[in-house]
Design a protein around this motif. Structure first.
Motif, mmCIF file in Angstrom:
data_model
loop_
_atom_site.group_PDB
_atom_site.id
_atom_site.type_symbol
_atom_site.label_atom_id
_atom_site.label_comp_id
_atom_site.label_asym_id
_atom_site.label_seq_id
_atom_site.Cartn_x
_atom_site.Cartn_y
_atom_site.Cartn_z
ATOM 1 N N SER A 56 -4.684 4.424 18.011
ATOM 2 C CA SER A 56 -4.978 5.635 18.773
ATOM 3 C C SER A 56 -3.727 6.052 19.540
ATOM 4 O O SER A 56 -2.703 5.347 19.533
ATOM 5 N N ALA A 57 -3.810 7.168 20.229
ATOM 6 C CA ALA A 57 -2.657 7.630 21.020
ATOM 7 C C ALA A 57 -2.316 6.622 22.110
ATOM 8 O O ALA A 57 -1.136 6.355 22.382
ATOM 9 N N VAL A 58 -3.359 6.045 22.744
ATOM 10 C CA VAL A 58 -3.121 5.042 23.787
ATOM 11 C C VAL A 58 -2.470 3.809 23.192
ATOM 12 O O VAL A 58 -1.535 3.232 23.773
ATOM 13 N N ARG A 178 -2.151 -4.086 35.870
ATOM 14 C CA ARG A 178 -2.363 -3.281 37.079
ATOM 15 C C ARG A 178 -3.034 -1.946 36.780
ATOM 16 O O ARG A 178 -3.431 -1.230 37.692
ATOM 17 N N GLU A 179 -3.130 -1.604 35.508
ATOM 18 C CA GLU A 179 -3.728 -0.336 35.123
ATOM 19 C C GLU A 179 -5.211 -0.539 34.808
ATOM 20 O O GLU A 179 -5.575 -1.471 34.095
ATOM 21 N N ALA A 180 -6.059 0.336 35.303
ATOM 22 C CA ALA A 180 -7.505 0.227 35.085
ATOM 23 C C ALA A 180 -7.898 0.994 33.835
ATOM 24 O O ALA A 180 -7.124 1.742 33.250
ATOM 25 N N GLY A 181 -9.177 0.781 33.404
ATOM 26 C CA GLY A 181 -9.709 1.531 32.273
ATOM 27 C C GLY A 181 -10.234 0.615 31.191
ATOM 28 O O GLY A 181 -9.665 -0.449 30.935
ATOM 29 N N ALA A 182 -11.325 1.029 30.537
ATOM 30 C CA ALA A 182 -11.944 0.216 29.499
ATOM 31 C C ALA A 182 -11.018 0.039 28.305
ATOM 32 O O ALA A 182 -10.921 -1.046 27.731
ATOM 33 N N LEU A 187 -7.258 -3.493 25.109
ATOM 34 C CA LEU A 187 -5.889 -3.749 24.659
ATOM 35 C C LEU A 187 -5.332 -5.025 25.274
ATOM 36 O O LEU A 187 -4.602 -5.774 24.622
ATOM 37 N N LEU A 188 -5.674 -5.279 26.527
ATOM 38 C CA LEU A 188 -5.223 -6.519 27.169
ATOM 39 C C LEU A 188 -5.810 -7.745 26.481
ATOM 40 O O LEU A 188 -5.108 -8.741 26.258
ATOM 41 N N ALA A 189 -7.077 -7.668 26.128
ATOM 42 C CA ALA A 189 -7.705 -8.790 25.439
ATOM 43 C C ALA A 189 -7.043 -9.044 24.093
ATOM 44 O O ALA A 189 -6.777 -10.198 23.716
ATOM 45 N N ALA A 190 -6.756 -7.967 23.365
ATOM 46 C CA ALA A 190 -6.093 -8.121 22.076
ATOM 47 C C ALA A 190 -4.675 -8.657 22.239
ATOM 48 O O ALA A 190 -4.214 -9.483 21.438
#
Length: 302
Positions: A56-58, A178-182, A187-190
């Protein structure tokens, strides 16, 4: 498959099956894996837990930020030290003459990482000319510092790449936590899973490189070897060769702790020196007569 099919896991095997041209044709698995590797390297496709997807773009932004990260030499050394420490656990040992257990110490980049009775100084270098120079350096240092072993290890490009990728994963995790969001949480888990995979791959590569390296002690080369690339076993074998050189008179008084305690107890309570335990007779620790001990050297113990 990459974009529209939701019910079939997008693995390399399934992609190869979907691209299989006809019955009786040669498998295309190798070509599919090579193409996927190139797409992942170009950040056109993402992979997590063996499954591929279009980013995705993110995710594209995440990958661009990650790819821009490059470790400095100090950070490379830190990753190497952590991997070496993990490979040194449990600490390699050798029981000399079954009397005392000696520990192998680990030193890297001029610092003691794990203390021990005989220190192993590890020198990591790139394969090729750098490794040849490192081998000669280790040989020279072993002649000058005769109470330690020096281990020259060649790190190939594949191992170096795993180390770099592990650092990128570690660094991007620290920045993005430090960045929030589902979406960021996913992405952090991956990325954490990718970090574990790269760290494990680097340790495995380093394990093989260690066993394939060269150890120098007092100018002599000793080649570590173990059929299972077990670092602890390889180090224990080298300890078994080096310790008798360091403690060249150890056999004269070596004894198990239990035998030494029993012998000293018997000696302290004996009326005369007849019938003392074999520990004294075997090591000529005492010269017995009816009234005195003419040699006072006692057996050493662990």
């Amino acid at each position: 498959l990459l974009q529209y099919v939701q019910t079939v896991p997008v693995t390399a095997e399934n992609l190869a099956a979907g691209l299989y041209p006809r019955v009786g044709a040669d498998p295309v698995s190798a070509e599919v894996r090579a193409a996927l590797a190139a797409l992942v390297a170009a950040q056109r496709v993402r992979v997590a837990d063996g499954r591929y997807k279009l980013p995705s773009a993110v995710e594209e932004s995440w990958e661009r930020d990650r790819a821009a990260i490059a470790p400095r030499p100090a950070e490379v050394n830190q990753l190497s030290q952590e991997a070496l420490h993990a490979l040194w656990t449990p600490q390699p040992t050798h029981a000399l003459l079954s009397a005392r257990t000696f520990r192998a110490g680990l030193a890297f980049n001029g610092r003691d990482v794990v203390g021990g009775d005989l220190m192993f100084h590890l020198v990591l270098s790139s394969a090729g000319a750098d490794h040849s120079a490192a081998m000669e350096e280790c040989r020279t240092r072993s002649q000058q510092q005769r109470d330690a072993a020096f281990w020259a290890v060649a790190v190939d490009r594949a191992a170096d790449r795993e180390r770099e990728e592990a650092f990128r994963s570690r660094e991007i995790i620290q920045r993005k936590e430090r960045e929030a969001g589902a979406a960021n949480a996913d992405l952090l888990a991956a990325e954490r899973a990718r970090l574990r995979a790269h760290e494990a791959a680097f340790r495995d590569a380093l394990r093989r490189a260690l066993v394939a390296g060269a150890v120098y002690y007092r100018g002599a080369e000793r080649l570590p070897s173990d059929p299972n690339n077990d670092v602890a076993r390889a180090v224990s074998a080298i300890l078994g060769e080096a310790l008798p050189v360091v403690y060249d008179r150890y056999a004269e008084g070596a004894a198990k702790a239990s035998d030494a305690v029993a012998g000293i107890t018997a000696l302290a309570t004996a009326v005369n020196f007849e019938g003392l335990p074999a520990i004294f007779q075997d090591r000529k620790s005492t010269r017995l007569n009816s009234s005195h001990v003419s040699e006072s050297r006692m057996p050493s113990s662990a």
